[in-house]
Enzyme design. Sequence first.
Site, PDB file in Angstrom:
ATOM      1  N   GLY A 129      23.659  14.826   1.175  1.00 28.54           N
ATOM      2  CA  GLY A 129      25.040  15.073   1.583  1.00 28.54           C
ATOM      3  C   GLY A 129      25.342  14.487   2.947  1.00 28.54           C
ATOM      4  O   GLY A 129      26.424  14.685   3.500  1.00 28.54           O
ATOM      5  N   SER A 130      24.399  13.740   3.505  1.00 23.18           N
ATOM      6  CA  SER A 130      24.455  13.336   4.912  1.00 23.18           C
ATOM      7  C   SER A 130      25.512  12.296   5.254  1.00 23.18           C
ATOM      8  O   SER A 130      25.788  12.055   6.421  1.00 23.18           O
ATOM      9  CB  SER A 130      23.076  12.832   5.365  1.00 23.18           C
TER      10      SER A 130
ATOM     11  N   SER B  56      23.611  14.753   7.943  1.00 22.03           N
ATOM     12  CA  SER B  56      22.966  14.336   9.160  1.00 22.03           C
ATOM     13  C   SER B  56      23.682  13.178   9.866  1.00 22.03           C
ATOM     14  O   SER B  56      23.430  12.947  11.040  1.00 22.03           O
ATOM     15  CB  SER B  56      21.532  13.905   8.846  1.00 22.03           C
TER      16      SER B  56
ATOM     17  N   LEU C 281      16.470  14.777  10.795  1.00 22.10           N
ATOM     18  CA  LEU C 281      17.439  14.132   9.889  1.00 22.10           C
ATOM     19  C   LEU C 281      17.817  15.010   8.695  1.00 22.10           C
ATOM     20  O   LEU C 281      18.501  14.556   7.783  1.00 22.10           O
ATOM     21  CB  LEU C 281      16.894  12.785   9.358  1.00 22.10           C
TER      22      LEU C 281
ATOM     23  N   LYS D  31      24.541   4.700  12.572  1.00 23.90           N
ATOM     24  CA  LYS D  31      23.651   5.847  12.798  1.00 23.90           C
ATOM     25  C   LYS D  31      22.365   5.371  13.482  1.00 23.90           C
ATOM     26  O   LYS D  31      21.826   4.315  13.122  1.00 23.90           O
ATOM     27  CB  LYS D  31      23.341   6.471  11.437  1.00 23.90           C
TER      28      LYS D  31
ATOM     29  N   ILE E 246      20.693  11.771   1.788  1.00 26.39           N
ATOM     30  CA  ILE E 246      19.689  12.174   0.787  1.00 26.39           C
ATOM     31  C   ILE E 246      20.032  13.555   0.240  1.00 26.39           C
ATOM     32  O   ILE E 246      19.361  14.053  -0.658  1.00 26.39           O
ATOM     33  CB  ILE E 246      18.264  12.131   1.381  1.00 26.39           C
TER      34      ILE E 246
END
Lengths: 527, 527
Positions: free
Chosen positions: A232-233, A209, A183, A134, A230
């Site tokens: 579900g990202s 994200s 984000l 990422k 933080i």
Amino acid sequence: MSVQNWEIRARRAKDILLNSVPKQWILPAHRLPSAHQKNVEDFPRKSGFLSDREVSITEMSATALVAGMGAGLLSAEEVVTAFLKRAVLGHQLLNFATEFMAERAISRAKELDEHFKRTGKLVGPLHGVPISVKEHIEIKGRTCNAGFVAWVDDIANEDALLARYLEKAGAVFHVRTNQPQSLMHLCCDNNLTGPTRNPYNRTLSPGGSSGGEGASMGFKCAALGVGTDIGGSIRAPAGFCGAYGFRPTALRIPATGIKVPGPGQESIHGTAGPLASQSVEDLDLFQRAVIDQEPWETETSLVPLPWRRVKATKDMTMRPPPSPVTRALHHAKQKLLAAGIKVVDWEPYRHDHGWEIISSLYFPDAANSQRTVLSQSGEPLLPLTEWAFAYSRASPLTIPENWALNCQRDAYRDAYHALMKSRGVDFILCPVYVGAAAVTGEAQYWNYTAVWNILDYPGVVFPTGLIVDPALDPVDDGYRPRSEVDARAPIGLQLVGKRFKDEETLAAAGLVSDIVQGKGGDIRCRL
Amino acid sequence: MSVQNWEIRARRAKDILLNSVPKQWILPAHRLPSAHQKNVEDFPRKSGFLSDREVSITEMSATALVAGMGAGLLSAEEVVTAFLKRAVLGHQLLNFATEFMAERAISRAKELDEHFKRTGKLVGPLHGVPISVKEHIEIKGRTCNAGFVAWVDDIANEDALLARYLEKAGAVFHVRTNQPQSLMHLCCDNNLTGPTRNPYNRTLSPGGSSGGEGASMGFKCAALGVGTDIGGSIRAPAGFCGAYGFRPTALRIPATGIKVPGPGQESIHGTAGPLASQSVEDLDLFQRAVIDQEPWETETSLVPLPWRRVKATKDMTMRPPPSPVTRALHHAKQKLLAAGIKVVDWEPYRHDHGWEIISSLYFPDAANSQRTVLSQSGEPLLPLTEWAFAYSRASPLTIPENWALNCQRDAYRDAYHALMKSRGVDFILCPVYVGAAAVTGEAQYWNYTAVWNILDYPGVVFPTGLIVDPALDPVDDGYRPRSEVDARAPIGLQLVGKRFKDEETLAAAGLVSDIVQGKGGDIRCRL
């Protein structure tokens, strides 16, 4: 309409991306599927652009790749080359990358092959495994914008600590991946390189994200990926894209060099973690490779818990969610019961209360940290950014208000844990999202994943092998119709375990995903 | 002068205390030492009030007491009775108690004896050990004022979680102990039950904030004590009173039911921990007894690290502090070198920077949490309260300002750790305070202990066996003369280890204190 200043700056991100794409592997537009073709997940096999061997390599698990390299059957260079080719194709179809790092990757792969040839040994447990990363995880000498136009020229002084550990374990970084503005979307769009698409249905979001990672895994552009979570990202992208994802308990994976607005926020710790295209086993491999290096010896705020080797247990529980995930859960429950797993029903315990706490803690400064960075470039707020910021109060919390929420958080954690203990429940099998995947720009149901962030429970997402079928997944009363948009989307489920039971949760998820997918049993639903 | 409203409320604390003192053991005033006699530490032996057996019992370590009870040589009842007698005497001389719990203690001791008689087994590793407890650690059905007049009538619904674990392990609580107003002095005075005195010199402070515990240990009113520490509040009292004290790494010992203003503050975690009158071994016993019960199963914010059994290593380092502690350190260094311990000199690494961060984080809300509680009763601020509050800014920090300090804290921790690693240093032997002990009301040098709080390093205080000697401890240039006030004070030292190396730090402190005190060697300096 005149070009705005922020657009000129944003163009720099596109330039970096375009200049980085290895030209030799770009497929001419006429050989690509039509823009109207939604599902492109199987294009690598059909295109004829990858050799059979390259298709096979890119559909191997990280664990299998390492074994192949250890046996001298594969070279790191051919592995990363195959993944680079697939990633370029994936990027043409899904816009998931922010920057390719082909030269760095191939040169590293050659070093690894050289080492193996010289010593007969692998450099570490991730020897030669291509890993997508990422974008807000810093890579030395490259820009790191974290989805903000204002940061488009910020250059990292060194690799993020996590990247250093992964590379030391043998990983090869070949591509950096997309993320949403701020984000803080469960989607993946920004004013820099634009929206990423879902390989199973390009009208759908890849989740967020870590949406670039979701697409990377779903299209198999890398064997493993690195996301951050933080709310579900990691899990939403894995679920939306038919892949595997793991959000570890906070403070086990290093965060140094991961760029966010408002660093130092500790009420809800974000954490990095792995996504995998093939298996739960690969998620465990990633954790083990990092934590065996004792990252707390450098990032001292981490908890010095060694990565334990555990076996799966057979106690777990599940709860019913809305359709079409209901069918997947029902399917899973029947499979698990047949396999002798103890399953009890579980009613969500005050998940609305959990959401109230965590949504207040996401932006305790009224999102001023984020708004400041946004205003520095003047880029417009995307609708999901506005939507997320709406959860912050009109004015910043005071420090004692923040403390009071910390206390509520801890009380909720203690109560949830006590309830699970009193009912003998070790794991909870639950949805990743209200449906299989959201339409691009519409992912608003965070709490299927965020409740586990407020509880700081480790969570694994895995594909069930089922895909959405409008005939089997009728629309419920009172449930916003999603059958059209869900159509052909893979259905993932989430298995969560207790805080710091990361190893047990992964072991259980390995067992559960095998059973649910029918591996070693009667059915292979997909793959 | 009219009686103020707050004085009427405060009197309630005195009433509770006075009503709780077991009358049968109060010594008539004429049999007590004169008010001018400074050192009363040896009065229990000289008074004739305790039998020889009672003197012996109260000068045994907790470890030895448990062994004695396990062998059937001692009963829990006679043990707690002996300590109660000594504690009443100590209270008459030092004003260290806030409440005696003789009935609860004796009744619990009888239960333990009954259990042992019936089963032949001890209930746990602390079977029958009398433990004194700092007042702000809640005890069911009793008031908990935490040093604030406003809270004088607050009654606890249940025992603090730590107290429950200790009791389950066999502990007997017989006396609750004094603390300063606001809990933020290195001294021990308040508007409720007044100042506690140092048993070695009653013009000196017993330290703080766990000053009642310091006096309890120094006078041997209990074998073990429970204090709390956010800047030196366990270690200073241990050091000032010639006792042993341990501040664990944060998040290992449960905090539920420990009453403070502004709960939920997480930038600098306070932590409870043990004090002991006799040995480092007893500190380890306490930690083991609590952590072996897996407190994270109830207080889920704790780190699930089992208590490891480790042996002492021989690598450590030390740094020179001001006189008279210099002499103790020099003495220690010679002893350690002679014993084959590797010792290198250590220059404090940016301790001023550490103090800047931690002093900003003690009161990020400009001490409004504390001021609010103080204003609720109208009690006057004591000078050391004013002094402590002076470290808070004029206006509260914003949340992002707090975050920025969290980042500075973590960067400082990482840098300190890296430096220790690069120099091969495992432990740092250092002073507890600028001198041996402070005059009552004057303890202002927090940073000998607080720097280890900002670093979150575990620290053990132990007596060197040396006492201040004006002939040997000349006054340095530029050093505020302390020889008069230090006179006859025991000199303690502090050994700190790396974060989460609690077990190693205690093991090393056991070895170091034995060597420095000359145990098993040529010299017994004191005792």
